[in-house]
Design a protein around this motif. Structure first.
Motif, short mmCIF file in Angstrom:
data_model
loop_
_atom_site.label_atom_id
_atom_site.label_comp_id
_atom_site.label_asym_id
_atom_site.label_seq_id
_atom_site.Cartn_x
_atom_site.Cartn_y
_atom_site.Cartn_z
N ASP A 7 0.84 -1.19 0.00
CA ASP A 7 0.00 0.00 0.00
C ASP A 7 0.87 1.25 0.00
OD1 ASP A 7 -2.32 -1.51 0.09
OD2 ASP A 7 -2.31 -1.60 2.27
N PHE A 8 0.30 2.34 -0.46
CA PHE A 8 1.00 3.62 -0.40
C PHE A 8 0.87 4.20 0.99
CE2 PHE A 8 0.59 3.62 -5.05
CZ PHE A 8 1.88 3.98 -5.38
N PRO A 9 1.81 4.92 1.51
CA PRO A 9 3.11 5.24 0.94
C PRO A 9 4.06 4.06 1.04
CG PRO A 9 2.92 6.24 3.09
CD PRO A 9 1.60 5.57 2.80
N LEU A 17 7.23 7.08 -1.72
CA LEU A 17 6.27 7.39 -2.77
C LEU A 17 4.87 7.41 -2.17
CD1 LEU A 17 7.53 5.13 -5.66
CD2 LEU A 17 8.03 7.53 -5.27
N SER A 18 4.10 8.40 -2.58
CA SER A 18 2.76 8.53 -2.06
C SER A 18 1.87 9.16 -3.11
CB SER A 18 2.78 9.41 -0.80
OG SER A 18 1.48 9.59 -0.31
N LEU A 27 8.80 12.32 6.01
CA LEU A 27 10.09 12.95 5.72
C LEU A 27 11.02 13.01 6.93
CD1 LEU A 27 8.79 15.84 3.47
CD2 LEU A 27 10.02 13.81 2.74
N GLN A 28 10.50 12.76 8.12
CA GLN A 28 11.32 12.86 9.33
C GLN A 28 12.52 11.92 9.32
OE1 GLN A 28 10.85 15.25 11.64
NE2 GLN A 28 12.79 14.55 12.48
#
Length: 82
Positions: A7-9, A17-18, A27-28
């Motif tokens: 599944d995304f992300p 990817l999202s 992003l952390q």
């Protein structure tokens, strides 16, 4: 083909990817990776010029890898600059 469905992300070539805008939690890990590299460069055994070159080369390549493929928000860029 023997491919695992996810599944995304998800991650592809080390990039998240999202279908939507990436969140701070997505992003952390990249900010943590950059921050984890800094204490080793403060060592007294490395000359100041060597630290400067290391910071310029390494700390610019990690964000550029992300910025080439993703549209990161402005807060991410400001945090890396800080």
């Amino acid at each position: 083909m023997e491919c695992a469905l996810q599944d995304f992300p998800c991650r592809y070539l080390g990039l998240p990817l999202s279908l939507r805008q990436l969140t701070r939690n997505d992003l952390q890990p990249y900010l943590d990776k950059i921050a984890d590299m800094l204490p080793g460069w403060k060592a007294s055994l490395m000359a100041r010029s060597g630290r400067l070159i290391l910071v310029k080369v390494i700390l610019t390549t990690l964000p550029i890898h992300l910025l080439i493929a993703l549209d990161v928000p402005q807060w991410f860029i400001d945090t890396v600059d800080k």
